[in-house]
Write a protein that holds these residues in place. Sequence first.
Motif, PDB file in Angstrom:
ATOM      1  N   SER A  45      -6.023  -0.339   8.736  1.00 34.68           N
ATOM      2  CA  SER A  45      -7.682   0.110   8.335  1.00 34.68           C
ATOM      3  C   SER A  45      -7.827  -0.248   7.084  1.00 34.68           C
ATOM      4  N   MET A  46      -6.772  -0.243   6.044  1.00 31.16           N
ATOM      5  CA  MET A  46      -7.070  -0.674   4.600  1.00 31.16           C
ATOM      6  C   MET A  46      -7.425  -2.114   4.913  1.00 31.16           C
ATOM      7  N   ALA A  47      -6.925  -2.802   5.581  1.00 33.28           N
ATOM      8  CA  ALA A  47      -7.175  -4.446   5.465  1.00 33.28           C
ATOM      9  C   ALA A  47      -8.681  -4.558   5.730  1.00 33.28           C
ATOM     10  N   ALA A  48      -8.885  -3.815   6.910  1.00 32.44           N
ATOM     11  CA  ALA A  48     -10.389  -3.602   7.431  1.00 32.44           C
ATOM     12  C   ALA A  48     -11.295  -3.419   6.361  1.00 32.44           C
ATOM     13  N   VAL A  49     -11.125  -2.472   5.657  1.00 31.00           N
ATOM     14  CA  VAL A  49     -12.056  -1.802   4.435  1.00 31.00           C
ATOM     15  C   VAL A  49     -11.952  -3.257   3.355  1.00 31.00           C
ATOM     16  N   GLU A  50     -11.093  -3.778   2.998  1.00 33.40           N
ATOM     17  CA  GLU A  50     -11.116  -4.830   2.328  1.00 33.40           C
ATOM     18  C   GLU A  50     -11.964  -6.022   2.672  1.00 33.40           C
ATOM     19  N   ILE A  51     -11.845  -6.328   3.980  1.00 29.68           N
ATOM     20  CA  ILE A  51     -12.500  -7.461   4.606  1.00 29.68           C
ATOM     21  C   ILE A  51     -14.235  -7.022   4.724  1.00 29.68           C
TER      22      ILE A  51
END
Length: 448
Positions: free
Chosen positions: A428-434
């Motif tokens: 989820s954190m990776a998706a937030v960054e993108i």
Amino acid sequence: MAHEKVNRTKFLFKIIFIIIIIITILSFSTEILFIPTSNNITTPITVLPPSFNSSEEKFLTYLPHSGFHNQHDAFINAIMLSYLTNRTLIMPPILTNYYPPWSTFHSLYNALNKSVIAKKYRKEHCYIKNDGNGENIDNFCDNNKYSKYDNFTMLNWDQLFDLSELKKHVKMVDRGYDFSLDNLISDFNVGENDTYLFIEDKRFEFEFFDNDNSTRQIHEDFEKKFLISDLIKIDKKLLHFASLFHINRIVLENQHNIEFRHLIHNTLIINNSKLLNIANGIIKKLGDKGNYIGLHIRIGDGIYIDEAEDNKILIFNELMNYLLESGLLRNSKKFFKYNLKECVSHNLPIIYLATDANDPRKNLYKFYKNIPCVFTLMDFSKDLENFGNIPSDFDEDTNLKSFYVPIVDLLVTAYGNFFIGTPKSTFSMAAVEINNLYHGKNALVALP
Ligand SMILES: Nc1nc2c(ncn2[C@@H]2O[C@H](COP(=O)(O)OP(=O)(O)O)[C@@H](O)[C@H]2O)c(=O)[nH]1
Ligand SMILES: [Mg+2]
């Protein structure tokens, strides 16, 4: 008897003398081998030193473990620490399809080496199915114990990510598909006793601080502070960590360092064209980037199973609030019979739901029942067929597709206009960054 002894001694001396002669000739001839045999060479030959022979070059590496985004976080920390200590980062490969969980230095080291050895051994030697009841019970052919390694494979970071910007600041080289310390030491010309093994006794023992006088509290997961200034003082050629995972592993207060952390998160982006094409195809069908709401609901394993019900409610409520606030739920009751094309053409709110749930319609029924136009990757199985077979370098018989598919799921959900993820999930954190980058912000809006 005495005569025989004298003869034997004479014989021994003779043998030793002959050996000395042979050794002398051999050493002389090896020298000869290095003298150019022809005088025709007029231009001086520039002899390039081996790439890793510089006495000043120092290295940093670590041991990977756990799921892909845990590995991704550890990789980012390794880049940061290499930058801070001015060392070349020896990048371990990405582990896929099988990965050991976290453990302490030696046990993680053994687990990684065992994965490589067991995988190779099984591939080469275990043709006959062995269910563990046969004779081979203790070797790697025991399927009950070791079949988990069969699909294990590895790939290098630059097969997935664009490292070009970061390579301007930190020297990075691939470790190769191997975890043996002996091989590492010989590949990178590390002298004897020139390795510093950074061993932690607990899972998260040391938190690194770039400010010697920091007044910041240590994060609750960690035990002790370790100053970057002390890390710099370690002058061994190879600084070898075990796990580097944890988003709070490095506390930065120096502005310049903070900027470099932003640079890492802003530029370490996926550039694998096959992946991007498939994700973009799905995004187009959803009405293009920003035309939908992205969710990530992680309920499939580990701590997420226990927290599944709470997380479902949390995400559902946040979604409902967003839909109500943005006026997207007004006539929702009428929408239920629409398919994706109709949802897009009628400008209805579209929800893209990335999940590791086995059966989203059943496991996440509440979303389907209450909200129109909910779609998951399962609705785009035709697009995924375009992956075909992607053999891995380490084992050409292992297809990387099952590793790439979740990344497509992540990319699609991350390009929603709004994104809601699962607490604690690094996916989820990776998706937030993108999603932040897509909205023109820094990937890390709030710095850990
Ligand atoms: N297809 C798909 N797989 C997922 C999803 N969420 C988790 N996974 C799988 O589970 C793994 C999660 O591990 P990881 O990347 O370490 O993230 P974390 O465990 O959520 O912090 C991913 O690499 C995927 O293989 C999802 O939404 N869709
Ligand atoms: Mg994980």
